[in-house]
Design a protein around this motif. Sequence first.
Motif, PDB file in Angstrom:
ATOM      1  N   LYS A 117       0.862  -1.190   0.000  1.00 17.50           N
ATOM      2  CA  LYS A 117       0.000   0.000   0.000  1.00 17.50           C
ATOM      3  C   LYS A 117       0.889   1.228   0.000  1.00 17.50           C
ATOM      4  O   LYS A 117       1.130   1.840   1.049  1.00 17.50           O
ATOM      5  CB  LYS A 117      -0.923  -0.007   1.217  1.00 17.50           C
ATOM      6  N   LEU A 118       1.387   1.571  -1.156  1.00 22.97           N
ATOM      7  CA  LEU A 118       2.400   2.619  -1.232  1.00 22.97           C
ATOM      8  C   LEU A 118       1.853   3.990  -0.833  1.00 22.97           C
ATOM      9  O   LEU A 118       2.610   4.902  -0.546  1.00 22.97           O
ATOM     10  CB  LEU A 118       2.989   2.667  -2.646  1.00 22.97           C
ATOM     11  N   GLY A 119       0.540   4.100  -0.819  1.00 20.27           N
ATOM     12  CA  GLY A 119      -0.067   5.374  -0.427  1.00 20.27           C
ATOM     13  C   GLY A 119      -0.042   5.608   1.071  1.00 20.27           C
ATOM     14  O   GLY A 119      -0.461   6.654   1.554  1.00 20.27           O
ATOM     15  N   MET A 120       0.454   4.653   1.842  1.00 21.28           N
ATOM     16  CA  MET A 120       0.514   4.817   3.294  1.00 21.28           C
ATOM     17  C   MET A 120       1.805   5.515   3.711  1.00 21.28           C
ATOM     18  O   MET A 120       2.013   5.747   4.890  1.00 21.28           O
ATOM     19  CB  MET A 120       0.427   3.467   3.994  1.00 21.28           C
ATOM     20  N   LYS A 121       2.699   5.742   2.775  1.00 25.14           N
ATOM     21  CA  LYS A 121       3.881   6.507   3.150  1.00 25.14           C
ATOM     22  C   LYS A 121       4.039   7.674   2.180  1.00 25.14           C
ATOM     23  O   LYS A 121       3.418   7.708   1.132  1.00 25.14           O
ATOM     24  CB  LYS A 121       5.140   5.618   3.220  1.00 25.14           C
ATOM     25  N   THR A 122       4.872   8.607   2.591  1.00 16.97           N
ATOM     26  CA  THR A 122       5.073   9.815   1.794  1.00 16.97           C
ATOM     27  C   THR A 122       6.300   9.615   0.913  1.00 16.97           C
ATOM     28  O   THR A 122       7.319   9.107   1.381  1.00 16.97           O
ATOM     29  CB  THR A 122       5.288  11.012   2.739  1.00 16.97           C
ATOM     30  N   TRP A 123       6.208  10.021  -0.336  1.00 17.60           N
ATOM     31  CA  TRP A 123       7.287   9.807  -1.295  1.00 17.60           C
ATOM     32  C   TRP A 123       7.970  11.134  -1.615  1.00 17.60           C
ATOM     33  O   TRP A 123       7.366  12.202  -1.510  1.00 17.60           O
ATOM     34  CB  TRP A 123       6.732   9.115  -2.548  1.00 17.60           C
ATOM     35  N   GLY A 124       9.231  11.023  -2.045  1.00 10.74           N
ATOM     36  CA  GLY A 124      10.033  12.230  -2.266  1.00 10.74           C
ATOM     37  C   GLY A 124       9.432  13.179  -3.291  1.00 10.74           C
ATOM     38  O   GLY A 124       9.553  14.401  -3.161  1.00 10.74           O
ATOM     39  N   ALA A 125       8.764  12.623  -4.311  1.00  6.56           N
ATOM     40  CA  ALA A 125       8.182  13.485  -5.346  1.00  6.56           C
ATOM     41  C   ALA A 125       7.176  14.455  -4.736  1.00  6.56           C
ATOM     42  O   ALA A 125       7.056  15.611  -5.174  1.00  6.56           O
ATOM     43  CB  ALA A 125       7.494  12.624  -6.408  1.00  6.56           C
ATOM     44  N   ALA A 126       6.458  13.977  -3.716  1.00  6.88           N
ATOM     45  CA  ALA A 126       5.435  14.830  -3.098  1.00  6.88           C
ATOM     46  C   ALA A 126       6.081  16.041  -2.420  1.00  6.88           C
ATOM     47  O   ALA A 126       5.572  17.164  -2.521  1.00  6.88           O
ATOM     48  CB  ALA A 126       4.624  14.018  -2.086  1.00  6.88           C
ATOM     49  N   LEU A 127       7.211  15.811  -1.756  1.00  6.45           N
ATOM     50  CA  LEU A 127       7.863  16.943  -1.075  1.00  6.45           C
ATOM     51  C   LEU A 127       8.436  17.924  -2.100  1.00  6.45           C
ATOM     52  O   LEU A 127       8.310  19.145  -1.953  1.00  6.45           O
ATOM     53  CB  LEU A 127       8.952  16.448  -0.115  1.00  6.45           C
ATOM     54  N   GLY A 148      -4.098   9.926  -6.718  1.00  3.35           N
ATOM     55  CA  GLY A 148      -3.092   9.116  -6.019  1.00  3.35           C
ATOM     56  C   GLY A 148      -2.411   9.921  -4.931  1.00  3.35           C
ATOM     57  O   GLY A 148      -1.190   9.910  -4.798  1.00  3.35           O
ATOM     58  N   ALA A 149      -3.221  10.580  -4.098  1.00  4.33           N
ATOM     59  CA  ALA A 149      -2.686  11.553  -3.131  1.00  4.33           C
ATOM     60  C   ALA A 149      -1.860  10.913  -2.011  1.00  4.33           C
ATOM     61  O   ALA A 149      -1.064  11.594  -1.368  1.00  4.33           O
ATOM     62  CB  ALA A 149      -3.830  12.364  -2.525  1.00  4.33           C
ATOM     63  N   GLY A 150      -2.044   9.625  -1.752  1.00  5.00           N
ATOM     64  CA  GLY A 150      -1.242   8.950  -0.721  1.00  5.00           C
ATOM     65  C   GLY A 150      -1.506   9.537   0.660  1.00  5.00           C
ATOM     66  O   GLY A 150      -2.649   9.551   1.139  1.00  5.00           O
ATOM     67  N   THR A 151      -0.466  10.022   1.312  1.00  3.72           N
ATOM     68  CA  THR A 151      -0.654  10.607   2.649  1.00  3.72           C
ATOM     69  C   THR A 151      -1.122  12.063   2.556  1.00  3.72           C
ATOM     70  O   THR A 151      -1.400  12.688   3.575  1.00  3.72           O
ATOM     71  CB  THR A 151       0.650  10.559   3.468  1.00  3.72           C
ATOM     72  N   THR A 168      -7.778  12.452  -3.797  1.00  2.00           N
ATOM     73  CA  THR A 168      -8.320  11.133  -4.140  1.00  2.00           C
ATOM     74  C   THR A 168      -7.245  10.058  -4.095  1.00  2.00           C
ATOM     75  O   THR A 168      -6.056  10.342  -4.260  1.00  2.00           O
ATOM     76  CB  THR A 168      -8.945  11.125  -5.556  1.00  2.00           C
ATOM     77  N   ASP A 169      -7.698   8.840  -3.892  1.00  2.00           N
ATOM     78  CA  ASP A 169      -6.804   7.681  -3.939  1.00  2.00           C
ATOM     79  C   ASP A 169      -7.688   6.440  -3.903  1.00  2.00           C
ATOM     80  O   ASP A 169      -8.927   6.534  -4.001  1.00  2.00           O
ATOM     81  CB  ASP A 169      -5.800   7.689  -2.768  1.00  2.00           C
ATOM     82  N   LEU A 170      -7.058   5.279  -3.726  1.00  2.00           N
ATOM     83  CA  LEU A 170      -7.796   4.022  -3.593  1.00  2.00           C
ATOM     84  C   LEU A 170      -8.534   4.002  -2.249  1.00  2.00           C
ATOM     85  O   LEU A 170      -8.117   4.673  -1.298  1.00  2.00           O
ATOM     86  CB  LEU A 170      -6.822   2.841  -3.649  1.00  2.00           C
ATOM     87  N   LEU A 193     -11.024   7.513  -5.927  1.00  7.38           N
ATOM     88  CA  LEU A 193     -10.994   7.568  -7.396  1.00  7.38           C
ATOM     89  C   LEU A 193      -9.951   6.547  -7.836  1.00  7.38           C
ATOM     90  O   LEU A 193      -8.750   6.784  -7.719  1.00  7.38           O
ATOM     91  CB  LEU A 193     -10.664   8.975  -7.911  1.00  7.38           C
ATOM     92  N   ASP A 194     -10.467   5.398  -8.251  1.00  7.20           N
ATOM     93  CA  ASP A 194      -9.605   4.290  -8.691  1.00  7.20           C
ATOM     94  C   ASP A 194      -9.396   4.458 -10.193  1.00  7.20           C
ATOM     95  O   ASP A 194     -10.352   4.448 -10.965  1.00  7.20           O
ATOM     96  CB  ASP A 194     -10.322   2.964  -8.373  1.00  7.20           C
ATOM     97  N   TRP A 195      -8.135   4.633 -10.577  1.00 14.01           N
ATOM     98  CA  TRP A 195      -7.846   4.882 -12.003  1.00 14.01           C
ATOM     99  C   TRP A 195      -8.344   3.747 -12.882  1.00 14.01           C
ATOM    100  O   TRP A 195      -8.604   3.961 -14.062  1.00 14.01           O
ATOM    101  CB  TRP A 195      -6.334   5.043 -12.232  1.00 14.01           C
ATOM    102  N   SER A 196      -8.442   2.542 -12.323  1.00 14.67           N
ATOM    103  CA  SER A 196      -8.866   1.433 -13.174  1.00 14.67           C
ATOM    104  C   SER A 196     -10.385   1.445 -13.387  1.00 14.67           C
ATOM    105  O   SER A 196     -10.906   0.692 -14.208  1.00 14.67           O
ATOM    106  CB  SER A 196      -8.418   0.096 -12.591  1.00 14.67           C
ATOM    107  N   ASP A 197     -11.077   2.306 -12.641  1.00 14.27           N
ATOM    108  CA  ASP A 197     -12.536   2.405 -12.821  1.00 14.27           C
ATOM    109  C   ASP A 197     -12.986   3.825 -12.439  1.00 14.27           C
ATOM    110  O   ASP A 197     -13.811   4.015 -11.543  1.00 14.27           O
ATOM    111  CB  ASP A 197     -13.221   1.350 -11.921  1.00 14.27           C
TER     112      ASP A 197
END
Length: 292
Positions: A117-127, A148-151, A168-170, A193-197
């Motif tokens: 669940k990669l959205g449970m952590k913050t990624w460098g691109a976001a910062l 895909g807002a994640g945290t 939005t995110d899963l 908002l699930d990109w697959s649907d």
Amino acid sequence: MQQISDDEGPIHWLDLPNLRLKPKADELNHVLSKLVVQLHNFDEIPDLDQGTTRWLTQLVAHDLEWIDESTAQAIRDSAAHRLAQQCGITARADVTRAVDVGELKIQLLEPGLTTDKLGMKTWGAALVLAKRLVAEPSLLEKSCIELGAGTGLVGITAAKLGAQIVLTDLEEIVVNLERNVLSNNLNCPCHVLDWSDPHSSVLAGQKFDLILISDPVYSVEHPEALLASIAMLDARKVILEVPLRPKYDNERNAVYTGLYELGYNRDRFEYDDGRDDFGPSKYVFSYWTKDR
Ligand SMILES: C[S@@+](CC[C@H](N)C(=O)[O-])C[C@H]1O[C@@H](n2cnc3c(N)ncnc32)[C@H](O)[C@@H]1O
């Protein structure tokens, strides 16, 4: 990562209460609260010293017979949680990350066990993107959506800068996203908002001026699904911040090609330096516009 300390400063392991002296529950809870880990930006994570690790391990295994059983269990759980915070990124217990985005101070809860669940952590691109928004708030539009807002670091930053934004995110990520929005004293909506649907989202049919996206592609299915969501939203502008992971060159380029095919022009394309929990990293910012 740092140990939160109050005015008394951080605790040295030699000052930890001796369990043979049967310290009171309040004293143990106080010490444990001072040992809680808080991440700060993507700073290096110092190891727990051996003495503190040993003390926490003893505490987890101790029957604490002088303390009532439910309080003793809570103390043991708290010591175990502290040890688990020290585990590797994909196995550690939940932590709070304090992020400085220019003058903005943002707190993000990152639940544990984030492996799938990669959205449970913050990624460098976001910062990197959040800092750019603070430096160039004119990039933002009145009505924005983040995919895909994640945290929530990007969306929360945009909201603090005055944008009306929907995050939005899963489904499994949105609960923590909402928590982070509230803990930063904001009330912007968070939706699935699930990109697959994308058409199943309550947001289907709504129009936004700007779509913000950071670090969205890490599987071959992502570009097509993400592009379907962008096509549905039909915003005038798209901002994308992606890490330059060589493994995903094809996926990144597929997103760019797809954006051209949707009628967007790439007005800006700039390399950024940043870092995440894995070390320094390179990113690329792109800014896309189209006539609607
Ligand atoms: C690498 S994380 C980036 C998170 C955040 N944007 C950041 O930069 O910190 C990728 C994000 O995309 C989300 N995601 C992956 N597949 C998705 C899908 N099918 N629909 C919506 N979001 C998705 C994940 O849940 C995760 O939050």
